[in-house]
Design a protein around this motif. Structure first.
Motif, mmCIF file in Angstrom:
data_model
loop_
_atom_site.group_PDB
_atom_site.id
_atom_site.type_symbol
_atom_site.label_atom_id
_atom_site.label_comp_id
_atom_site.label_asym_id
_atom_site.label_seq_id
_atom_site.Cartn_x
_atom_site.Cartn_y
_atom_site.Cartn_z
ATOM 1 N N THR A 3 25.165 51.941 49.423
ATOM 2 C CA THR A 3 25.979 52.108 48.223
ATOM 3 C C THR A 3 26.141 50.743 47.553
ATOM 4 N N PRO A 4 25.746 50.619 46.276
ATOM 5 C CA PRO A 4 25.889 49.314 45.629
ATOM 6 C C PRO A 4 27.359 48.918 45.480
ATOM 7 N N LEU A 5 27.593 47.628 45.469
ATOM 8 C CA LEU A 5 28.940 47.090 45.259
ATOM 9 C C LEU A 5 28.895 46.132 44.067
ATOM 10 N N ILE A 6 29.764 46.371 43.130
ATOM 11 C CA ILE A 6 29.954 45.411 42.028
ATOM 12 C C ILE A 6 31.322 44.779 42.246
ATOM 13 N N ALA A 7 31.330 43.491 42.512
ATOM 14 C CA ALA A 7 32.586 42.789 42.784
ATOM 15 C C ALA A 7 32.792 41.703 41.725
ATOM 16 N N GLY A 8 33.975 41.702 41.146
ATOM 17 C CA GLY A 8 34.306 40.706 40.119
ATOM 18 C C GLY A 8 35.094 39.562 40.725
ATOM 19 N N ASN A 9 34.517 38.375 40.708
ATOM 20 C CA ASN A 9 35.198 37.182 41.213
ATOM 21 C C ASN A 9 35.892 36.494 40.044
ATOM 22 N N TRP A 10 37.201 36.603 40.020
ATOM 23 C CA TRP A 10 37.946 36.032 38.887
ATOM 24 C C TRP A 10 38.141 34.523 38.989
ATOM 25 N N LYS A 11 37.781 33.953 40.103
ATOM 26 C CA LYS A 11 37.997 32.506 40.304
ATOM 27 C C LYS A 11 39.463 32.177 40.017
ATOM 28 N N MET A 12 39.756 31.031 39.391
ATOM 29 C CA MET A 12 41.162 30.675 39.149
ATOM 30 C C MET A 12 41.561 31.089 37.726
ATOM 31 N N TYR A 13 41.419 32.369 37.467
ATOM 32 C CA TYR A 13 41.820 32.945 36.185
ATOM 33 C C TYR A 13 42.733 34.139 36.448
ATOM 34 N N LYS A 14 43.662 34.351 35.580
ATOM 35 C CA LYS A 14 44.579 35.491 35.485
ATOM 36 C C LYS A 14 45.841 35.354 36.349
ATOM 37 N N THR A 15 46.952 35.495 35.652
ATOM 38 C CA THR A 15 48.259 35.618 36.308
ATOM 39 C C THR A 15 48.402 37.062 36.784
ATOM 40 N N ALA A 16 49.492 37.343 37.503
ATOM 41 C CA ALA A 16 49.728 38.713 37.969
ATOM 42 C C ALA A 16 49.820 39.675 36.776
ATOM 43 N N ALA A 17 50.499 39.253 35.720
ATOM 44 C CA ALA A 17 50.655 40.134 34.550
ATOM 45 C C ALA A 17 49.298 40.385 33.882
ATOM 46 N N GLN A 18 48.496 39.337 33.761
ATOM 47 C CA GLN A 18 47.164 39.510 33.142
ATOM 48 C C GLN A 18 46.270 40.382 34.021
ATOM 49 N N ALA A 19 46.441 40.253 35.328
ATOM 50 C CA ALA A 19 45.649 41.060 36.262
ATOM 51 C C ALA A 19 45.988 42.539 36.107
ATOM 52 N N GLN A 20 47.265 42.811 35.985
ATOM 53 C CA GLN A 20 47.689 44.206 35.825
ATOM 54 C C GLN A 20 47.144 44.800 34.522
ATOM 55 N N GLU A 21 47.199 43.978 33.470
ATOM 56 C CA GLU A 21 46.661 44.413 32.169
ATOM 57 C C GLU A 21 45.177 44.775 32.296
ATOM 58 N N PHE A 22 44.443 43.932 33.007
ATOM 59 C CA PHE A 22 43.002 44.164 33.198
ATOM 60 C C PHE A 22 42.774 45.499 33.912
ATOM 61 N N VAL A 23 43.481 45.694 35.020
ATOM 62 C CA VAL A 23 43.241 46.913 35.823
ATOM 63 C C VAL A 23 43.609 48.154 35.003
ATOM 64 N N ASP A 24 44.715 48.075 34.279
ATOM 65 C CA ASP A 24 45.096 49.217 33.430
ATOM 66 C C ASP A 24 43.990 49.529 32.423
ATOM 67 N N ALA A 25 43.357 48.479 31.893
ATOM 68 C CA ALA A 25 42.315 48.681 30.878
ATOM 69 C C ALA A 25 41.018 49.199 31.486
ATOM 70 N N VAL A 26 40.699 48.766 32.713
ATOM 71 C CA VAL A 26 39.389 49.122 33.265
ATOM 72 C C VAL A 26 39.408 50.477 33.979
ATOM 73 N N ARG A 27 40.565 50.882 34.479
ATOM 74 C CA ARG A 27 40.631 52.112 35.277
ATOM 75 C C ARG A 27 40.039 53.338 34.600
ATOM 76 N N PRO A 28 40.362 53.579 33.333
ATOM 77 C CA PRO A 28 39.810 54.788 32.700
ATOM 78 C C PRO A 28 38.285 54.804 32.679
ATOM 79 N N HIS A 29 37.670 53.615 32.693
ATOM 80 C CA HIS A 29 36.199 53.548 32.674
ATOM 81 C C HIS A 29 35.599 53.863 34.040
ATOM 82 N N LEU A 30 36.425 53.860 35.075
ATOM 83 C CA LEU A 30 35.895 54.023 36.431
ATOM 84 C C LEU A 30 36.136 55.424 36.980
#
Ligand code: PEP
Length: 251
Positions: A3-30
């Motif tokens: 099973t392929p894995l696509i993993a996003g390495n954010w490195k030293m980017y995104k606060t907790a609030a920005q992370a939550q915003e990202f997940v909320d935005a990407v979830r519908p696409h998944l």
């Protein structure tokens, strides 16, 4: 079938609030097909926010580093059991930025990889050569050395529980992507190295490509026979480009 894995390495980017915003935005696409596994590797402080925002989805959460000991006087470190308790699925270990800027060694990785497995975490072990090593024809020597050292303490029967990310250092964050021939050749070589210890595990182990993957070059790279997904840096910071790469992988 791997099973392929696509993993996003954010490195030293995104606060907790920005992370939550990202997940909320990407979830519908998944929400559609699930032929690919999806991972997000946030900074430690954003990890609980991603776990919470991703709850009930198929997003797996990975730390970007981990110490091998479970607890002790190791100021500044985070242990496998702490990650597990926070809801992490695994941890990236041996990323070239950690090797280059923070002195991560193969000896340290020989402890970290089995410690992750012991704890029930999936390690994503990063390996890869520098530009100079490639130019001097030393790519295979470097990969052989890293695989031998970093996986030395992993039982042959457990090798497929490790995810390996082949990341040529000259392709990370540079916009220069390995050619399909270079990626396939290196990853097939890594699989052959695993086969030296267990043919069966080599068939099952997932080996990702990493290095300037984006929505445009993903179809060609992910279509290669030995490439089982991607570790994505820059292009994982925007929900649209990350979701497009996941979709390419069948997700
Ligand atoms: C990475 O961080 O592992 C990486 C491959 O970064 P990028 O995709 O930006 O090259």
């Amino acid at each position: 079938m791997r099973t392929p894995l696509i993993a996003g390495n954010w490195k030293m980017y995104k606060t907790a609030a920005q992370a939550q915003e990202f997940v909320d935005a990407v979830r519908p696409h998944l929400d559609g097909a699930d032929a690919a596994d999806v991972g997000i590797c946030p900074p430690f402080l954003a990890l609980p926010a991603v776990v919470q925002a991703a709850g009930g989805s198929r997003i797996q959460v990975f730390a970007q580093n981990m110490y091998h000991a479970d607890e002790g006087a190791f100021t500044g470190e985070v242990s496998p059991s702490m990650l597990l308790a926070a809801g992490a699925h695994g941890a990236v270990v041996g990323h070239s930025e950690r090797r280059q800027h923070f002195g991560e060694t193969d000896a340290a990785l020989a402890l970290k990889v089995p410690a992750a497995l012991e704890a029930g975490l999936t390690p994503i072990l990063c390996i890869g050569e520098t530009q100079a090593e490639r130019e001097h024809g030393e790519t295979e020597d470097k990969l052989r050395h890293q695989i031998q050292e970093d996986l030395a303490e992993v039982d042959p029967d457990r090798l497929a529980q490790v995810v390996i990310a082949y990341e040529p250092i000259w392709a990370i964050g540079t916009g220069v992507v390995a050619t399909p021939e270079q990626a396939q050749e290196a990853i097939a070589f890594v699989r052959a190295l695993i086969a030296e210890r267990s043919r069966e595990q080599a068939e099952q182990v997932r080996i990702l490509y990493g290095g300037s993957v984006n929505a445009e070059n993903a179809p060609e790279l992910l279509g290669l026979p030995d490439v089982d997904g991607a570790l994505v840096g820059g292009a994982s910071l925007k929900p649209d480009s990350f979701a497009a790469i996941v979709a390419t992988a069948g997700g």
